[in-house]
Design a protein around this motif. Structure first.
Motif, PDB file in Angstrom:
ATOM      1  N   MET A 152      68.848  54.183  -3.579  1.00 23.06           N
ATOM      2  CA  MET A 152      68.124  55.304  -4.566  1.00 23.06           C
ATOM      3  C   MET A 152      66.980  55.051  -4.481  1.00 23.06           C
ATOM      4  O   MET A 152      65.760  56.200  -4.462  1.00 23.06           O
ATOM      5  CB  MET A 152      69.016  55.566  -5.589  1.00 23.06           C
ATOM      6  N   GLU A 153      66.554  53.851  -5.079  1.00 23.42           N
ATOM      7  CA  GLU A 153      64.787  53.689  -5.168  1.00 23.42           C
ATOM      8  C   GLU A 153      64.095  53.838  -3.827  1.00 23.42           C
ATOM      9  O   GLU A 153      63.114  54.672  -3.961  1.00 23.42           O
ATOM     10  CB  GLU A 153      64.960  52.211  -5.722  1.00 23.42           C
ATOM     11  N   LEU A 154      64.706  53.317  -2.691  1.00 28.15           N
ATOM     12  CA  LEU A 154      63.895  53.574  -1.529  1.00 28.15           C
ATOM     13  C   LEU A 154      63.878  54.872  -1.074  1.00 28.15           C
ATOM     14  O   LEU A 154      62.787  55.373  -0.446  1.00 28.15           O
ATOM     15  CB  LEU A 154      64.238  52.545  -0.565  1.00 28.15           C
ATOM     16  N   ILE A 155      64.899  55.707  -1.287  1.00 28.43           N
ATOM     17  CA  ILE A 155      65.152  57.000  -0.550  1.00 28.43           C
ATOM     18  C   ILE A 155      64.381  57.953  -1.584  1.00 28.43           C
ATOM     19  O   ILE A 155      63.628  58.918  -1.079  1.00 28.43           O
ATOM     20  CB  ILE A 155      66.679  57.226  -0.745  1.00 28.43           C
ATOM     21  N   GLY A 156      64.217  57.550  -2.795  1.00 32.50           N
ATOM     22  CA  GLY A 156      63.286  58.447  -3.758  1.00 32.50           C
ATOM     23  C   GLY A 156      61.885  58.298  -3.257  1.00 32.50           C
ATOM     24  O   GLY A 156      60.986  59.075  -3.494  1.00 32.50           O
ATOM     25  N   GLN A 157      61.463  57.297  -2.668  1.00 39.21           N
ATOM     26  CA  GLN A 157      60.107  56.972  -2.059  1.00 39.21           C
ATOM     27  C   GLN A 157      59.808  57.750  -1.053  1.00 39.21           C
ATOM     28  O   GLN A 157      58.798  58.231  -0.911  1.00 39.21           O
ATOM     29  CB  GLN A 157      59.712  55.461  -2.372  1.00 39.21           C
ATOM     30  N   GLN A 204      77.343  48.812  -5.973  1.00 37.64           N
ATOM     31  CA  GLN A 204      76.454  49.401  -7.026  1.00 37.64           C
ATOM     32  C   GLN A 204      74.800  48.868  -6.626  1.00 37.64           C
ATOM     33  O   GLN A 204      73.768  49.457  -6.675  1.00 37.64           O
ATOM     34  CB  GLN A 204      76.623  48.877  -8.270  1.00 37.64           C
ATOM     35  N   LYS A 205      74.710  47.704  -6.067  1.00 41.23           N
ATOM     36  CA  LYS A 205      73.613  46.823  -5.743  1.00 41.23           C
ATOM     37  C   LYS A 205      72.873  47.774  -4.593  1.00 41.23           C
ATOM     38  O   LYS A 205      71.725  48.185  -4.588  1.00 41.23           O
ATOM     39  CB  LYS A 205      73.740  45.593  -5.432  1.00 41.23           C
ATOM     40  N   LEU A 206      73.846  48.069  -3.589  1.00 37.78           N
ATOM     41  CA  LEU A 206      73.380  48.857  -2.260  1.00 37.78           C
ATOM     42  C   LEU A 206      72.964  50.215  -3.037  1.00 37.78           C
ATOM     43  O   LEU A 206      71.965  50.677  -2.264  1.00 37.78           O
ATOM     44  CB  LEU A 206      74.313  48.922  -1.379  1.00 37.78           C
ATOM     45  N   PHE A 207      73.611  50.687  -3.789  1.00 31.75           N
ATOM     46  CA  PHE A 207      73.457  52.090  -4.720  1.00 31.75           C
ATOM     47  C   PHE A 207      71.987  52.200  -5.081  1.00 31.75           C
ATOM     48  O   PHE A 207      71.281  53.026  -4.922  1.00 31.75           O
ATOM     49  CB  PHE A 207      74.610  52.613  -5.309  1.00 31.75           C
ATOM     50  N   ASP A 208      71.664  51.247  -6.003  1.00 31.20           N
ATOM     51  CA  ASP A 208      70.715  51.378  -6.543  1.00 31.20           C
ATOM     52  C   ASP A 208      69.368  51.061  -5.917  1.00 31.20           C
ATOM     53  O   ASP A 208      68.476  51.662  -5.992  1.00 31.20           O
ATOM     54  CB  ASP A 208      70.630  50.054  -7.729  1.00 31.20           C
ATOM     55  N   ALA A 209      69.455  50.041  -4.733  1.00 31.05           N
ATOM     56  CA  ALA A 209      68.563  49.581  -3.888  1.00 31.05           C
ATOM     57  C   ALA A 209      67.951  50.900  -2.849  1.00 31.05           C
ATOM     58  O   ALA A 209      66.932  51.353  -2.617  1.00 31.05           O
ATOM     59  CB  ALA A 209      68.804  48.459  -3.215  1.00 31.05           C
ATOM     60  N   ILE A 233      67.072  48.179   2.886  1.00 35.09           N
ATOM     61  CA  ILE A 233      68.141  48.516   1.992  1.00 35.09           C
ATOM     62  C   ILE A 233      68.694  47.087   1.592  1.00 35.09           C
ATOM     63  O   ILE A 233      69.057  46.670   0.703  1.00 35.09           O
ATOM     64  CB  ILE A 233      69.083  49.596   2.389  1.00 35.09           C
ATOM     65  N   ALA A 234      69.111  46.449   2.635  1.00 39.35           N
ATOM     66  CA  ALA A 234      69.776  45.184   2.693  1.00 39.35           C
ATOM     67  C   ALA A 234      68.972  44.279   1.929  1.00 39.35           C
ATOM     68  O   ALA A 234      69.375  43.356   0.799  1.00 39.35           O
ATOM     69  CB  ALA A 234      70.028  44.721   3.801  1.00 39.35           C
TER      70      ALA A 234
END
Length: 204
Positions: free
Chosen positions: A26-31, A19-24, A42-43
């Motif tokens: 998604m935020e970066l990919i969204g940008q 979930q932490k990897l997913f949230d991180a 991501i890491a």
């Protein structure tokens, strides 16, 4: 079908790490989009080591594939939570499912952007992953439509597959449009617009 879409985390790693990897991610990919994000970024954003990412996923491509799976699992669980209330009108259940989809798009707008931007890209390195996940979501919607047709008179000239696809696509596009361009639109307005598709399928 096996491959990146079906790759599992090793047992030592918890769903919390995923979930932490997913949230991180998604935020970066969204940008910047999937291509513009590195595993190192991501890491770092997830607070895990790059080695942890590679240990669990093997590559950035496998990471994105598994994160797509994780996002769809969240969405499916939300949809299915509304699917089976005994005695309830299946049209009401469908409306509740679409509401859950709108909530998911509000919670994870970057996932919706990734889905819409990459799903129809040709070629896409995640084409097989999208095919598997799309079929799973369409099956959930298809079951909900079958439940409606079991208790309401419906327009049998409407292609069931096209109806599933119309509702599926509308959930992503209407939800994402609301997040990106029309935040003043309410959840209920968005749900009502998509339900108009279903209400047109049901004969008066």
């Amino acid at each position: 079908m096996h491959g990146p879409a079906e790759k599992k985390l090793r047992p030592a790693r918890t769903n919390a790490t995923r979930q932490k990897l997913f949230d991180a991610s998604m935020e970066l990919i969204g940008q910047r989009g999937a291509a513009g994000v590195t595993v190192d970024e991501i890491a770092a954003a997830a607070g895990v080591s790059k080695g942890t990412v590679y240990y669990n996923f093997g590559s950035k491509s496998d990471l994105i594939a598994q994160l797509l799976r994780h996002g769809v699992d969240i969405l499916k669980a939300r949809l299915l939570s509304e699917a089976g209330h005994p005695g309830a009108d299946p049209l009401v259940a469908m409306e509740a499912m679409i509401g859950q989809a709108m909530d998911f798009m509000a919670d994870y707008p970057s996932f919706a952007r990734l889905w819409v931007s990459e799903n129809w890209r040709t070629p896409s390195e995640w084409r097989d992953t999208f095919a598997v996940l799309r079929s799973e979501l369409l099956a959930v919607i298809g079951t909900a439509i079958e439940n409606v047709a079991a208790v309401h008179p419906v327009d049998t000239s409407v292609s069931r597959g096209s109806l599933e696809t119309a509702i599926f696509g509308a959930c992503f596009v209407v939800g994402l449009d609301r997040q990106t361009y029309n935040p003043e639109r309410t959840r209920n307005q968005s749900v009502a617009a998509i339900m108009a598709i279903m209400r047109g399928y049901v004969l008066k």
